[in-house]
Scaffold this active site. Structure first.
Site, PDB file in Angstrom:
ATOM      1  N   ASP A  87     -10.830  -5.757  25.704  1.00 12.69           N
ATOM      2  CA  ASP A  87      -9.627  -5.271  25.034  1.00 12.69           C
ATOM      3  C   ASP A  87      -8.432  -5.137  25.974  1.00 12.69           C
ATOM      4  O   ASP A  87      -7.345  -5.671  25.708  1.00 12.69           O
ATOM      5  CB  ASP A  87      -9.947  -3.905  24.421  1.00 12.69           C
ATOM      6  N   LYS A  88      -8.618  -4.423  27.070  1.00 11.91           N
ATOM      7  CA  LYS A  88      -7.451  -4.099  27.911  1.00 11.91           C
ATOM      8  C   LYS A  88      -6.813  -5.367  28.482  1.00 11.91           C
ATOM      9  O   LYS A  88      -5.593  -5.460  28.603  1.00 11.91           O
ATOM     10  CB  LYS A  88      -7.862  -3.139  29.033  1.00 11.91           C
ATOM     11  N   GLU A  98     -19.920   0.735  27.322  1.00 13.03           N
ATOM     12  CA  GLU A  98     -18.700   0.061  26.852  1.00 13.03           C
ATOM     13  C   GLU A  98     -18.170  -0.959  27.854  1.00 13.03           C
ATOM     14  O   GLU A  98     -17.962  -0.639  29.031  1.00 13.03           O
ATOM     15  CB  GLU A  98     -17.580   1.091  26.609  1.00 13.03           C
ATOM     16  N   HIS A 148      -3.784  -4.718  18.516  1.00 14.36           N
ATOM     17  CA  HIS A 148      -5.114  -4.976  17.958  1.00 14.36           C
ATOM     18  C   HIS A 148      -4.962  -5.771  16.656  1.00 14.36           C
ATOM     19  O   HIS A 148      -3.873  -5.849  16.093  1.00 14.36           O
ATOM     20  CB  HIS A 148      -5.823  -3.663  17.619  1.00 14.36           C
ATOM     21  N   HIS A 199      -4.829  -7.054  25.724  1.00 16.92           N
ATOM     22  CA  HIS A 199      -3.513  -6.399  25.600  1.00 16.92           C
ATOM     23  C   HIS A 199      -2.525  -6.980  26.614  1.00 16.92           C
ATOM     24  O   HIS A 199      -1.344  -7.129  26.327  1.00 16.92           O
ATOM     25  CB  HIS A 199      -3.640  -4.900  25.869  1.00 16.92           C
ATOM     26  N   ARG A 245      -5.940  10.903  22.152  1.00 17.75           N
ATOM     27  CA  ARG A 245      -6.710  10.239  23.192  1.00 17.75           C
ATOM     28  C   ARG A 245      -6.069  10.315  24.566  1.00 17.75           C
ATOM     29  O   ARG A 245      -6.745  10.192  25.579  1.00 17.75           O
ATOM     30  CB  ARG A 245      -6.941   8.783  22.814  1.00 17.75           C
ATOM     31  N   SER A 266      -9.084   2.275  19.395  1.00 18.60           N
ATOM     32  CA  SER A 266     -10.422   2.548  19.930  1.00 18.60           C
ATOM     33  C   SER A 266     -10.849   3.980  19.692  1.00 18.60           C
ATOM     34  O   SER A 266     -12.045   4.273  19.697  1.00 18.60           O
ATOM     35  CB  SER A 266     -10.462   2.253  21.429  1.00 18.60           C
ATOM     36  N   ASP A 297     -11.551   7.693  28.671  1.00 23.74           N
ATOM     37  CA  ASP A 297     -10.844   6.800  27.745  1.00 23.74           C
ATOM     38  C   ASP A 297     -11.433   6.936  26.330  1.00 23.74           C
ATOM     39  O   ASP A 297     -12.519   7.485  26.138  1.00 23.74           O
ATOM     40  CB  ASP A 297     -10.954   5.357  28.244  1.00 23.74           C
ATOM     41  N   THR A 336     -13.048   5.331  23.969  1.00 29.06           N
ATOM     42  CA  THR A 336     -14.396   5.007  23.492  1.00 29.06           C
ATOM     43  C   THR A 336     -15.447   5.997  24.004  1.00 29.06           C
ATOM     44  O   THR A 336     -16.122   6.645  23.206  1.00 29.06           O
ATOM     45  CB  THR A 336     -14.761   3.542  23.816  1.00 29.06           C
ATOM     46  N   ASP A 372     -15.231  -3.590  23.667  1.00 30.84           N
ATOM     47  CA  ASP A 372     -13.945  -3.140  23.117  1.00 30.84           C
ATOM     48  C   ASP A 372     -13.094  -4.364  22.789  1.00 30.84           C
ATOM     49  O   ASP A 372     -12.831  -5.206  23.655  1.00 30.84           O
ATOM     50  CB  ASP A 372     -13.244  -2.221  24.121  1.00 30.84           C
TER      51      ASP A 372
END
Lengths: 459, 459
Positions: A329-330, A324, A423, A333, A151, A86, A138, A140, A37
């Site tokens: 990603d997280k 995944e 993103h 962020h 989501r 995502s 989540d 994905t 991700d």
């Protein structure tokens, strides 16, 4: 000109290759889709520099096929949107359809469910699995098994007037069971036929299912799931039941963190520099190493979850497994480069296991890709404009990471000044093992991943 | 199992392929190396979205081979540095050696000249050419033909106590002719045997050569160069002389600019937002289109320079041509996304011409790559966190570009707050035509480009 002997040799080689292809085709067709991700080329380069050095190679880097995918997103009216989330990007890969941000396997505008690769595989008698270091609810993993407009509707209590930090962010009222819908994401997973579901997110299964007095976890048990919450219990789970492993309340803790838990920090300019950017000085964040995150203790690694999944999914009819690495990603962020690096390391270990599996199960297609780009950018430790003598620094947040090869790597987060980074819209890498060579073009659209998987599975 | 007929067909195909390969091998070996300065995947995606739409494909995207290169840089002590400049990265490609930032084909620390691919090709009787939209004395072209410790020593007057904006940034005293050196970059080009040199930088040839009373341009003429300064004069230049075309004083004007010359601008938060990031509002830059840059009028396109070069270089012994799209990088430094987009379009047109040339000259290897990453990042037009209601915006500079497909593309520049953006450390893309398929691994180091070129030219 070749001699006749060489021509004969070529003909024999061709026959042997044909025989090998025939043998491979007789094996069940399997697909392991590994999604990093937020894992764009920048995130990979940062992790490579730290983990194996600037001249080193990750397993990822040694894949025989490497290309890129165009990430496609639309708004509810179908117009192009240049940066994905995502949910819509996983929907592209799970269904072959381009949708809008936040949507889980539903169409933009019309909110209709779109069949996923997991549903197609199940219908054909194949086994299926989902592994994630996020909550299994989540975006994905959800996009491969659930259908809902938003989501954040991860459990029955998050379907109406959903709030985040006190702000109302929407609802999924039309997907409530009382309105003829399939309910929240955790309920849809609990009622699903996915053979192995491993990751975080126990909190989304602890609440009561809609209108009932038992939990979503109980709903899963009633639907034939063996539910575990401790890493050690995965290996002893009965082989004749589906397996749902939930190892943390939400996102699983990550493997690495910045020294003392530090994240990227703002350089602090002197008073004079506020007057003119040519004068004054700046205090840069202190360099730091990456260290083990104490919170990771007791967690199953992504690799161990994947190996359990592979052992359970191996069968004569083939399987589809999505794995995944969520927190590349997280953690980006949250401006935590060490967190992202550790999770990219986990993904790389998963790939080692997948390649070993494909070695003994030759009709296995491994695809590794990302869903969208992320904020982290490597910038010079010594500015290109250092000779000017002025303090040159980012207005974002900077981590100066001491790498094992002995120098400092500057990682900049500057997509916004809010509590979390955005993103980015860069095209993302696609890798495959030998099984994909010659079949996957060097540039594809993200929805083509669905087509490639479907084709390999013969669906 | 194949039938005997099919096996025979395969054998015949093999013979035909072998015959084709033999025919190709009889053709002179040519290499066209196209460098997009700063052209990482982010810059390509931004240009693609604008030029052909998010679902479109540039010629670049249709190349049969696509991989990445690790950009390697060291400091003067040989330690890893994670972000390159154009001098050290071009030196990697020109010589196969990793060096330090700012160096032109000289070794880090010891300051020794390193033989370049152009020198090797010339020694083998091949023709050579350099085309750039920068000054031909700028870092990228310079690294293929000159040897000096600092890229800014572009002409005889910029060798000692070199200043930039009033700041002393160093010198190249040891490379002065009086000290036994080869002199400035323009002098080294003027004395070179490169058959075609086309680009900007006439000011570096207008000054007197070291210790002399005639210009560097005169030095070039005395060395057999036909010197032109107007685009129209390229085509009529005598075929039996070397050609030096200098079409602007420095960097050539770019094709596109932001509406009314606009560049990326800072979002302006309200007074209240200075108190807390959760409150107040923000004024974002107005959207803009890209428009033709009036300054580009009369300039030869990169494509026309390339076609002139190809026509002059085609010969029975083969050639090496490097073509640089310089201002993908330079415009990103200046936060001008439209400028970068137009220059990426120019590169794409050069590639069209190169592919057409390779069609009729089958032993031509085309490699397209970048030298390092750049600052521009696509961020969401509507923040991922818009639901929070707070003003979410970059502290960098933002361009909101109205694309032909009717939506807004947000391009963020936030590596620093100084007069120019920094490079980034991401690995960079590598493409080749069919000639490189199977020969270029999916991941290489930047110095391997030198090896691949040398191998193809048989040097």
């Amino acid at each position: 000109m070749r001699t006749p002997t060489k021509t004969l040799t070529t003909a024999v080689s061709t026959l042997l290759l044909t025989a090998a292809a025939t043998l491979s085709a007789q094996q069940p067709a399997n697909v392991i889709l590994i999604i990093g991700d937020g894992m764009d080329d920048h995130q990979i380069t940062i992790a490579r520099n730290y983990l194996v050095g600037s001249r080193g190679r990750l397993t990822l880097d040694q894949m025989p096929m490497r290309g890129v995918a165009q990430v496609l997103t639309v708004n509810e009216s179908g117009q192009a949107v240049y940066v994905a989330d995502s949910a819509n990007s996983a929907t592209s890969m799970a269904t072959g359809e381009v949708t809008s941000r936040g949507r889980i396997a539903t169409t933009a505008g019309s909110d209709q469910p779109i069949p996923t690769i997991i549903e197609l595989a199940e219908a054909a008698g194949m086994k299926t699995g989902l592994v994630s270091t996020a909550s299994v609810t989540d975006a994905t993993p959800a996009s491969f098994v659930a259908h809902i407009n938003a989501r954040f509707c991860e459990n029955p209590e998050a379907m109406q007037d959903v709030e985040f930090s006190g702000i109302k962010i929407g609802d999924c009222t039309q997907h409530l069971a009382v309105n003829g819908g399939a309910g929240s994401i955790s309920e849809q997973i609990a009622r699903s036929n996915v053979d192995v579901v491993l990751g975080g997110g126990s909190k989304h299964f602890a609440v009561n299912s809609a209108g009932g007095s038992t939990s979503v976890s109980d709903l899963a048990s009633a639907n034939g799931y063996h539910v575990v919450t401790a890493a050690a219990d995965m290996a002893t789970a009965p082989a004749d039941q589906k397996l749902l492993g939930l190892f943390s309340p939400g996102t699983m803790p990550v493997r690495l963190q910045g020294e003392g838990g530090r994240e990227a920090e703002k350089p602090v300019p002197s008073w004079a520099n506020h007057i003119s950017r040519y004068i004054g000085s700046v205090t840069m964040p202190e360099p730091m190493i990456c260290e083990p995150n104490p919170g990771f203790a007791g967690m199953p690694s992504m690799q161990s979850m994947t190996e359990i999944a592979l052992a359970r999914l191996r069968n004569d009819s083939g399987f589809f497994l999505m794995v995944e690495s969520a927190s590349i990603d997280k953690q980006s962020h949250e401006r935590k480069p060490c967190g992202s690096i550790g999770e990219l390391e986990q993904l790389n270990e998963v790939l080692d296991s997948a390649l070993a599996f494909a070695e003994s199960n030759p009709n296995t297609l491994i695809i590794v890709t990302a869903d969208h780009g992320q904020a982290a950018q490597m910038i010079p430790e010594e500015s290109l404009f250092a000779a000017f003598g002025a303090p040159v620094f980012t207005r974002g947040r900077l981590a100066r990471i001491k790498t094992p090869e002995g120098t400092i790597m500057g990682v900049n987060y500057a997509t916004n000044d809010f509590i979390m980074e955005e993103h980015t819209g860069v095209n993302i890498p696609v890798f495959s093992n030998q099984t994909g060579v010659g079949k996957i073009p060097t540039m594809i659209t993200q929805p083509q991943i669905f087509e490639l998987v479907r084709e390999h599975l013969g669906l």
